[in-house]
Design a protein around this motif. Sequence first.
Motif, short mmCIF file in Angstrom:
data_model
loop_
_atom_site.label_atom_id
_atom_site.label_comp_id
_atom_site.label_asym_id
_atom_site.label_seq_id
_atom_site.Cartn_x
_atom_site.Cartn_y
_atom_site.Cartn_z
N GLU A 156 -10.17 7.50 -7.56
CA GLU A 156 -10.80 6.52 -6.67
C GLU A 156 -9.97 5.25 -6.60
N GLU A 157 -9.43 4.82 -7.73
CA GLU A 157 -8.59 3.62 -7.74
C GLU A 157 -7.32 3.84 -6.92
N LEU A 158 -6.70 4.99 -7.07
CA LEU A 158 -5.50 5.28 -6.27
C LEU A 158 -5.83 5.32 -4.79
N ASN A 159 -6.98 5.89 -4.44
CA ASN A 159 -7.38 5.93 -3.03
C ASN A 159 -7.60 4.52 -2.48
N LYS A 160 -8.18 3.63 -3.30
CA LYS A 160 -8.35 2.24 -2.88
C LYS A 160 -6.99 1.58 -2.64
N GLN A 161 -6.04 1.85 -3.53
CA GLN A 161 -4.71 1.28 -3.38
C GLN A 161 -4.04 1.79 -2.11
N ILE A 162 -4.21 3.08 -1.82
CA ILE A 162 -3.63 3.66 -0.60
C ILE A 162 -4.23 3.00 0.63
N GLU A 163 -5.55 2.85 0.65
CA GLU A 163 -6.22 2.23 1.80
C GLU A 163 -5.74 0.79 1.99
N GLU A 164 -5.58 0.06 0.89
CA GLU A 164 -5.10 -1.32 0.97
C GLU A 164 -3.67 -1.36 1.51
N GLN A 165 -2.83 -0.42 1.09
CA GLN A 165 -1.46 -0.37 1.58
C GLN A 165 -1.42 -0.02 3.06
N LYS A 166 -2.29 0.88 3.49
CA LYS A 166 -2.39 1.21 4.92
C LYS A 166 -2.77 -0.02 5.73
N ARG A 167 -3.76 -0.78 5.21
CA ARG A 167 -4.21 -1.99 5.90
C ARG A 167 -3.07 -3.00 6.02
N GLN A 168 -2.33 -3.18 4.92
CA GLN A 168 -1.21 -4.12 4.94
C GLN A 168 -0.13 -3.67 5.91
N LEU A 169 0.12 -2.36 5.95
CA LEU A 169 1.12 -1.83 6.86
C LEU A 169 0.73 -2.09 8.31
N LYS A 170 -0.55 -1.89 8.64
CA LYS A 170 -1.01 -2.17 10.00
C LYS A 170 -0.83 -3.64 10.36
N GLU A 171 -1.13 -4.51 9.41
CA GLU A 171 -0.92 -5.95 9.63
C GLU A 171 0.55 -6.25 9.89
N GLN A 172 1.43 -5.66 9.09
CA GLN A 172 2.86 -5.89 9.25
C GLN A 172 3.36 -5.35 10.59
N GLU A 173 2.84 -4.18 10.99
CA GLU A 173 3.24 -3.61 12.28
C GLU A 173 2.80 -4.51 13.42
N GLU A 174 1.61 -5.09 13.30
CA GLU A 174 1.10 -5.98 14.35
C GLU A 174 1.96 -7.25 14.43
N VAL A 175 2.32 -7.82 13.28
CA VAL A 175 3.18 -9.00 13.26
C VAL A 175 4.53 -8.66 13.89
N LEU A 176 5.08 -7.51 13.54
CA LEU A 176 6.36 -7.10 14.10
C LEU A 176 6.27 -6.92 15.62
N ARG A 177 5.17 -6.32 16.08
CA ARG A 177 4.97 -6.12 17.52
C ARG A 177 4.92 -7.48 18.23
N GLN A 178 4.21 -8.44 17.63
CA GLN A 178 4.11 -9.77 18.22
C GLN A 178 5.47 -10.47 18.26
N GLN A 179 6.26 -10.29 17.18
CA GLN A 179 7.59 -10.90 17.14
C GLN A 179 8.49 -10.29 18.20
N ARG A 180 8.40 -8.99 18.40
CA ARG A 180 9.21 -8.34 19.43
C ARG A 180 8.82 -8.81 20.81
N GLU A 181 7.52 -8.99 21.05
CA GLU A 181 7.08 -9.52 22.34
C GLU A 181 7.61 -10.92 22.56
N ALA A 182 7.64 -11.71 21.49
CA ALA A 182 8.08 -13.11 21.60
C ALA A 182 9.56 -13.21 21.98
N VAL A 183 10.36 -12.27 21.53
CA VAL A 183 11.80 -12.31 21.85
C VAL A 183 12.13 -11.43 23.05
N GLY A 184 11.11 -10.79 23.62
CA GLY A 184 11.30 -10.04 24.86
C GLY A 184 11.88 -8.66 24.66
N MET A 185 11.62 -8.01 23.55
CA MET A 185 12.14 -6.66 23.32
C MET A 185 11.19 -5.61 23.89
#
Length: 78
Positions: free
Chosen positions: A49-78
Amino acid sequence: VIDSSSCLTPVSNSTPAQSPNPVSAIQKLPTGTIVVSAATLSEQQRMLEELNKQIEEQKRQLKEQEEVLRQQREAVGM
């Protein structure tokens, strides 16, 4: 006192007899296998259960990072 010493003797005799078995079992495992010893199934369940919680948290962080990256790419016009 006699009873406790007689109880201690079999324990000390059984421990060395048992120790080669796990060692030989570990030596037969494939390279890279991670051996986790848990006393009970409930402990293994808690670990899972603890490992599953860690996996879910890492997935959430990855989605956040992907969203930030998407926003940065939009800002520079990629």
